[in-house]
Write a protein that holds these residues in place. Structure first.
Motif, PDB file in Angstrom:
ATOM      1  N   GLY A  78       5.235  11.929 -10.715  1.00 47.97           N
ATOM      2  CA  GLY A  78       3.872  12.143 -11.192  1.00 47.97           C
ATOM      3  C   GLY A  78       3.864  12.742 -12.588  1.00 47.97           C
ATOM      4  N   ARG A  79       2.722  13.257 -12.962  1.00 45.07           N
ATOM      5  CA  ARG A  79       2.555  13.853 -14.281  1.00 45.07           C
ATOM      6  C   ARG A  79       2.720  15.367 -14.188  1.00 45.07           C
ATOM      7  NH1 ARG A  79      -2.193  16.349 -13.864  1.00 45.07           N
ATOM      8  NH2 ARG A  79      -3.804  15.475 -12.504  1.00 45.07           N
ATOM      9  N   ALA A  80       2.646  15.995 -15.334  1.00 47.45           N
ATOM     10  CA  ALA A  80       2.762  17.457 -15.386  1.00 47.45           C
ATOM     11  C   ALA A  80       1.445  18.114 -14.966  1.00 47.45           C
ATOM     12  CB  ALA A  80       3.141  17.895 -16.801  1.00 47.45           C
ATOM     13  N   TRP A  81       1.537  19.386 -14.574  1.00 45.17           N
ATOM     14  CA  TRP A  81       0.351  20.149 -14.205  1.00 45.17           C
ATOM     15  C   TRP A  81      -0.462  20.473 -15.453  1.00 45.17           C
ATOM     16  CZ3 TRP A  81      -1.363  21.639  -9.368  1.00 45.17           C
ATOM     17  CH2 TRP A  81      -0.492  21.387  -8.293  1.00 45.17           C
ATOM     18  N   LYS A  82      -1.775  20.290 -15.361  1.00 48.09           N
ATOM     19  CA  LYS A  82      -2.665  20.584 -16.471  1.00 48.09           C
ATOM     20  C   LYS A  82      -3.178  22.019 -16.383  1.00 48.09           C
ATOM     21  CE  LYS A  82      -4.259  15.804 -17.005  1.00 48.09           C
ATOM     22  NZ  LYS A  82      -5.439  14.906 -17.042  1.00 48.09           N
ATOM     23  N   ASN A 124      14.876   8.376 -15.527  1.00 43.49           N
ATOM     24  CA  ASN A 124      13.660   9.112 -15.886  1.00 43.49           C
ATOM     25  C   ASN A 124      13.965  10.504 -16.437  1.00 43.49           C
ATOM     26  OD1 ASN A 124      12.912   7.211 -13.428  1.00 43.49           O
ATOM     27  ND2 ASN A 124      11.059   7.483 -14.654  1.00 43.49           N
ATOM     28  N   GLU A 126      12.474  11.971 -18.638  1.00 48.28           N
ATOM     29  CA  GLU A 126      11.240  12.673 -18.991  1.00 48.28           C
ATOM     30  C   GLU A 126      10.771  13.601 -17.893  1.00 48.28           C
ATOM     31  OE1 GLU A 126      10.100   8.851 -16.954  1.00 48.28           O
ATOM     32  OE2 GLU A 126      11.500   9.448 -18.543  1.00 48.28           O
ATOM     33  N   ARG A 127      11.400  13.550 -16.730  1.00 49.09           N
ATOM     34  CA  ARG A 127      11.038  14.485 -15.656  1.00 49.09           C
ATOM     35  C   ARG A 127      11.286  15.924 -16.076  1.00 49.09           C
ATOM     36  NH1 ARG A 127      14.266  12.461 -10.512  1.00 49.09           N
ATOM     37  NH2 ARG A 127      15.832  11.987 -12.110  1.00 49.09           N
ATOM     38  N   LYS A 130       8.401  17.020 -18.206  1.00 46.22           N
ATOM     39  CA  LYS A 130       7.199  17.269 -17.413  1.00 46.22           C
ATOM     40  C   LYS A 130       7.272  18.617 -16.703  1.00 46.22           C
ATOM     41  CE  LYS A 130       6.152  12.384 -16.629  1.00 46.22           C
ATOM     42  NZ  LYS A 130       5.972  11.307 -15.630  1.00 46.22           N
ATOM     43  N   GLU A 133       6.821  21.306 -19.321  1.00 49.08           N
ATOM     44  CA  GLU A 133       5.404  21.387 -19.716  1.00 49.08           C
ATOM     45  C   GLU A 133       4.581  22.089 -18.651  1.00 49.08           C
ATOM     46  OE1 GLU A 133       1.680  18.398 -20.860  1.00 49.08           O
ATOM     47  OE2 GLU A 133       3.679  17.587 -20.459  1.00 49.08           O
ATOM     48  N   SER A 134       4.853  21.808 -17.380  1.00 52.97           N
ATOM     49  CA  SER A 134       4.132  22.480 -16.299  1.00 52.97           C
ATOM     50  C   SER A 134       4.409  23.979 -16.298  1.00 52.97           C
ATOM     51  CB  SER A 134       4.530  21.869 -14.950  1.00 52.97           C
ATOM     52  OG  SER A 134       4.228  20.488 -14.904  1.00 52.97           O
TER      53      SER A 134
END
Length: 266
Positions: A78-82, A124, A126-127, A130, A133-134
């Motif tokens: 999934g994506r990172a936490w906003k 991946n 980029e995990r 992410k 970033e979270s």
């Protein structure tokens, strides 16, 4: 005091023997410990368990990814936490989420190192970005709450003060204040002897920055000339607004801007 120490050692030895027996046999016991120096006894209740928040494997398997992802060229994530999603969570949830992200980061770094050792592609990558970033967003939310709390209670942010200072190489950096065993204004002889090297470094650094800016300006100038050569009817005002660092009217008269058309300026 000596008698209390001996009693404590006896109790510890008895409990260690019991837990070794419990782990070895795998059965649930509720024994009564009576072999002690005191008349009191301690009874261990059946079906007792230690309090934990997540499953404990008691192995190194948590440092590795799921076996179904081994050898895969792509792993769906999934994506990172906003920030907005983290702001609505409680402090307890943020505390739990921080350690979940920390374990995930350790696992990803371990898998990345293992892939590099075996000269394989890490799927991946980029995990890791992410997860980082979270964690950064989570830390920002915690800082916001701490700042709001201290402003409400004391009228101050509660954060350690900081400012722009010059580091050892003469560069301006943003640094947090901390304690010094010796006042900063009391310079030693070693610090004074390094100033000549620092000035040489600053001269070379300024020269490097100047060359980088000049190369960047040349790239922009060449790009604008290509646009003028390919699109002679381009809007000059909008082009000047997009590239304010160069003079578009002067570049229009250069030889590099002349194309194979009759709209060239002499």
């Amino acid at each position: 005091m000596a008698a209390m120490r001996r009693a404590s050692c006896a109790i510890s030895a008895t409990f260690s023997k019991f837990f070794q027996l419990h782990i070895t046999t795998g059965h649930t016991f509720s024994p009564v410990v009576t072999n002690m120096t005191t008349d009191k006894y301690f009874k261990i209740l059946p079906n007792s368990a230690f309090i934990h928040t997540s499953g404990s494997h008691k192995a190194l398997s948590e440092f590795f990814d799921n076996e179904k992802n081994w050898g895969e060229s792509e792993v769906k994530v999934g994506r990172a936490w906003k920030l907005d999603e983290l702001r609505i969570k409680s402090n307890e949830d943020l505390h739990k989420l921080w350690y979940v992200l920390l374990k995930e980061k350790n696992m990803l770094l371990t898998m990345e190192h293992a892939a590099q050792e075996e000269n394989r592609l890490f799927p991946n990558p980029e995990r890791i970005d992410k997860v980082e970033e979270s964690m950064k967003n989570l830390e920002d939310v915690v800082k916001e709450r701490n700042r709001a709390y201290w402003l409400l209670e004391t009228g101050e942010t509660g954060e350690r003060p900081s400012s722009l200072i010059e580091d050892e190489l003469g560069r301006e950096v943003h640094k947090m204040f901390d304690e010094h065993p010796v006042p900063m204004d009391h310079e030693s002889e070693d610090t004074i002897s390094k100033w000549q090297d620092v000035r040489n470094f600053q001269r070379l650094m300024k020269e490097k920055e100047f060359l980088e800016k000049r190369r960047a300006l040349r790239r922009v100038r060449s790009h604008v000339c290509k646009l003028l050569r390919r699109f002679p009817d381009v809007d000059m005002e909008k082009l000047q607004q997009q590239y304010p660092e160069v003079d578009v009217q002067a570049l229009r008269k250069r030889k590099d801007s002349r194309g194979h058309h009759d709209k060239n300026l002499s």
